[in-house]
Motif scaffolding. Structure first.
Motif, PDB file in Angstrom:
ATOM      1  N   THR A  89     -18.776   8.257  16.617  1.00 16.93           N
ATOM      2  CA  THR A  89     -20.098   9.161  16.674  1.00 16.93           C
ATOM      3  C   THR A  89     -20.157   9.905  17.954  1.00 16.93           C
ATOM      4  OG1 THR A  89     -21.148   7.416  14.954  1.00 16.93           O
ATOM      5  CG2 THR A  89     -22.278   9.056  16.288  1.00 16.93           C
ATOM      6  N   TRP A 112     -20.820  11.964   8.056  1.00 15.48           N
ATOM      7  CA  TRP A 112     -21.978  11.295   8.370  1.00 15.48           C
ATOM      8  C   TRP A 112     -22.491  10.118   7.552  1.00 15.48           C
ATOM      9  CZ3 TRP A 112     -23.206  11.394  13.370  1.00 15.48           C
ATOM     10  CH2 TRP A 112     -22.790  12.490  14.213  1.00 15.48           C
ATOM     11  N   VAL A 113     -21.464   9.464   6.829  1.00 16.88           N
ATOM     12  CA  VAL A 113     -21.581   8.314   6.265  1.00 16.88           C
ATOM     13  C   VAL A 113     -21.805   6.949   6.916  1.00 16.88           C
ATOM     14  CG1 VAL A 113     -20.711   6.806   4.188  1.00 16.88           C
ATOM     15  CG2 VAL A 113     -20.325   9.487   4.109  1.00 16.88           C
ATOM     16  N   SER A 114     -21.268   7.422   8.150  1.00 16.59           N
ATOM     17  CA  SER A 114     -21.672   5.979   8.997  1.00 16.59           C
ATOM     18  C   SER A 114     -21.852   6.471  10.231  1.00 16.59           C
ATOM     19  CB  SER A 114     -20.030   5.204   8.884  1.00 16.59           C
ATOM     20  OG  SER A 114     -20.076   4.355  10.266  1.00 16.59           O
ATOM     21  N   ARG A 116     -22.058   4.878  14.557  1.00 17.39           N
ATOM     22  CA  ARG A 116     -21.653   3.669  15.214  1.00 17.39           C
ATOM     23  C   ARG A 116     -22.256   4.031  16.675  1.00 17.39           C
ATOM     24  NH1 ARG A 116     -18.586  -0.166  12.557  1.00 17.39           N
ATOM     25  NH2 ARG A 116     -18.124   0.923  10.377  1.00 17.39           N
ATOM     26  N   LEU A 146     -26.413   8.759   4.881  1.00 20.48           N
ATOM     27  CA  LEU A 146     -26.179   7.906   5.826  1.00 20.48           C
ATOM     28  C   LEU A 146     -26.258   6.649   5.075  1.00 20.48           C
ATOM     29  CD1 LEU A 146     -25.466   7.425   8.757  1.00 20.48           C
ATOM     30  CD2 LEU A 146     -27.856   7.163   9.313  1.00 20.48           C
ATOM     31  N   GLU A 147     -25.035   5.510   5.029  1.00 16.92           N
ATOM     32  CA  GLU A 147     -24.969   4.387   4.407  1.00 16.92           C
ATOM     33  C   GLU A 147     -24.754   3.282   5.413  1.00 16.92           C
ATOM     34  OE1 GLU A 147     -22.251   4.456   1.447  1.00 16.92           O
ATOM     35  OE2 GLU A 147     -23.147   6.138   0.060  1.00 16.92           O
ATOM     36  N   THR A 148     -24.313   3.569   6.561  1.00 15.72           N
ATOM     37  CA  THR A 148     -23.833   2.519   7.487  1.00 15.72           C
ATOM     38  C   THR A 148     -24.263   2.882   8.958  1.00 15.72           C
ATOM     39  OG1 THR A 148     -21.738   1.882   6.267  1.00 15.72           O
ATOM     40  CG2 THR A 148     -21.979   1.265   8.588  1.00 15.72           C
ATOM     41  N   VAL A 149     -24.923   1.898   9.443  1.00 13.75           N
ATOM     42  CA  VAL A 149     -25.422   2.357  10.966  1.00 13.75           C
ATOM     43  C   VAL A 149     -25.191   0.722  11.548  1.00 13.75           C
ATOM     44  CG1 VAL A 149     -27.619   2.312  12.458  1.00 13.75           C
ATOM     45  CG2 VAL A 149     -27.258   3.807  10.474  1.00 13.75           C
ATOM     46  N   VAL A 150     -24.272   0.935  12.761  1.00 14.19           N
ATOM     47  CA  VAL A 150     -23.863  -0.153  13.468  1.00 14.19           C
ATOM     48  C   VAL A 150     -24.265   0.138  15.111  1.00 14.19           C
ATOM     49  CG1 VAL A 150     -21.836  -1.328  14.457  1.00 14.19           C
ATOM     50  CG2 VAL A 150     -21.998  -0.591  12.027  1.00 14.19           C
ATOM     51  N   LEU A 172     -29.325   3.441   2.893  1.00 13.19           N
ATOM     52  CA  LEU A 172     -28.644   2.735   3.879  1.00 13.19           C
ATOM     53  C   LEU A 172     -28.101   1.435   3.055  1.00 13.19           C
ATOM     54  CD1 LEU A 172     -28.198   2.641   6.967  1.00 13.19           C
ATOM     55  CD2 LEU A 172     -30.133   1.013   7.215  1.00 13.19           C
ATOM     56  N   ARG A 174     -25.624  -0.638   5.047  1.00 17.07           N
ATOM     57  CA  ARG A 174     -25.160  -1.582   5.848  1.00 17.07           C
ATOM     58  C   ARG A 174     -25.805  -1.443   7.023  1.00 17.07           C
ATOM     59  NH1 ARG A 174     -19.419  -4.002   6.488  1.00 17.07           N
ATOM     60  NH2 ARG A 174     -19.100  -4.880   8.593  1.00 17.07           N
TER      61      ARG A 174
END
Length: 449
Positions: A89, A112-114, A116, A146-150, A172, A174
């Motif tokens: 990112t 931008w599916v994920s 981090r 956006l499906e994953t945010v870490v 979202l 994850r």
């Protein structure tokens, strides 16, 4: 005359530079000159946009005519997108500031599916606000990609950052906020209510979180409204020290689809809490109760009600557990593949025998620091669990070469054997090496090499 436009790409101050670079990349000021990013990061916290010269202005077009294109500029868009898809990112945000073409490519929704974000000093709330603002430009007020945010380890993340995610990211699936100890129940409530597809939630180290529910008030009497359920399958609440029995009961009632649950070092949980897990969450496959020292044999009796679903169980250092609890699990959970009972000093060969006879598909077993486990128990394991691949006997004082030879002769698929701090002869270790050639032997015997 240069025209200017406002671009929503994050300023360098919002994205923490990588450790490998000692200097931040330069940012363009409103007059078109390069300026060090440290100066731009000193802007007020409310500033979320950077003024750049309009890409493709007269000055830049003249310069581009005067110079040959860089080799990377000859690559087609789909190739650059493939390259960008492998960037972090932070790197992607920097690429967006190179030129107009890269800006358009870097903000392609498919990239931008994920998201981090890392760094203890990162202004995580501000970074999330800026990123979601840019990603919502094509679909106002909502980001559908956006499906994953870490954001693990971002200690400055607060409820405000999760509030933005809940408002803007309904798809979202994850969310990982491990080590973000400023997160509270209210923020988690907002996320699970506004993100109905959320399946994976990591709250490890979020010590303020005591409950997950679809109701503002976490109470024992409250149950899911109108049949509503939280779709979470994976939940990690390791080191959530404030979690108590009533909190786990509410979680179980609202999250019946749980398959993976990790409660390591949730030291306030007792056997009573596990009764609700078996009642509401009958599909749990992996359960960790390591260092939950108030859990004992009665708790394992409740865990055994999960029956055929349970594959992974960790009760390491639960010193109240004895052969009685292990016998319950062995009898009703015949498909168990992994058991960690390290430090359960009440476990003996008798319990190990029940486990071996009832769980023939066992693949991994840790009974380190169980002083009452001896060669007799290992011989029963070798007879009934011939598919064993990983065995830890560390600091098992009663184990000798006889038990190891039985394991090696019958368990040919053995890949790891830990006998550190065991009184085992070099000859027995050589026997293991001859019969299990792919086995890694961890030992503390200087005579064996």
């Amino acid at each position: 005359e240069n025209s200017t436009r406002t671009l929503s790409t994050p300023s360098p101050g919002l994205i923490l530079p990588s450790k490998s670079s000692s200097l931040s990349s330069p940012a363009l000021s409103s007059n078109g000159h390069e300026t060090n990013s440290s100066s731009s990061s000193s802007a007020p916290a409310e500033t979320v946009a950077v003024i750049h010269p309009q890409p493709g202005s007269h000055t830049r077009s003249r310069q581009s005519k005067a110079h040959h294109l860089a080799p990377i500029d000859l690559l087609p868009d789909h190739t650059l997108l493939q390259i960008f898809s492998r960037l972090s990112t932070n790197q992607l945000c920097r690429c967006a500031r190179v030129c107009r073409r890269w800006y358009n490519l870097a903000w392609d929704p498919r990239l931008w599916v994920s998201v981090r974000l890392t760094g203890e000093l990162l202004h995580a709330d501000r970074a999330i606000r800026v990123l979601t603002h840019r990603l919502c430009q094509d679909t106002p007020n909502v980001c559908l990609t956006l499906e994953t945010v870490v954001v693990n380890g971002c200690k400055r993340l607060t409820d405000r950052g999760l509030h933005v995610l809940a408002q803007c990211c309904p798809e979202l699936r994850r969310l990982e906020v491990a080590g973000c100890y400023n997160i509270s129940n209210g923020a988690v409530f907002e996320v699970v209510t506004r993100c109905p597809n959320l399946e994976h939630l990591n709250l490890s180290g979020c010590s303020k979180v005591t409950c997950i529910s679809l109701t503002q008030e976490a109470s024992l009497q409250l149950s899911p409204l109108h049949g509503q359920q939280i779709s979470i399958h994976y939940l990690d609440m390791t080191d959530c020290f404030s979690l108590e029995d009533e909190g786990l009961r509410t979680i179980a009632a609202h999250c019946p689809r749980l398959t993976h649950l990790y409660l390591r070092r949730c030291v306030r949980l007792t056997d009573e809490a596990l009764r609700h897990l078996a009642l509401y969450c009958s599909s749990i496959r992996e359960l960790s109760l390591s260092d939950c020292r108030l859990v004992g044999d009665f708790g394992l009796r409740e865990v055994a009600r999960l029956e055929g679903c349970l594959r992974y169980l960790s009760v390491a250092h639960c010193t109240r557990i004895t052969d009685v609890g292990v016998r319950y699990v062995a009898r009703y959970c015949p498909r168990l593949r992994y058991l960690n009972a390290r430090g359960c000093e009440g476990l003996t060969d008798h319990g190990l025998g029940h486990l071996a006879r009832s769980c023939p598909k066992l693949k991994s077993l840790d009974v380190g620091k169980c002083p009452l486990v001896s060669d007799s128990g290992l011989e029963q394991l070798a007879m009934y669990c011939q598919g064993l691949r990983r065995v830890s006997l560390r600091a098992c004082e009663s184990v000798s070469g006889r038990g190891l030879k039985a394991l090696a002769a019958n368990c040919c698929e053995l890949q790891l054997l830990n006998v550190q701090d065991c009184e085992v002869s070099p000859e027995a270790l050589r026997f293991v090496r001859r019969h299990c050639r792919r086995c890694v032997i961890e030992h503390t015997n200087p005579a064996f090499y």
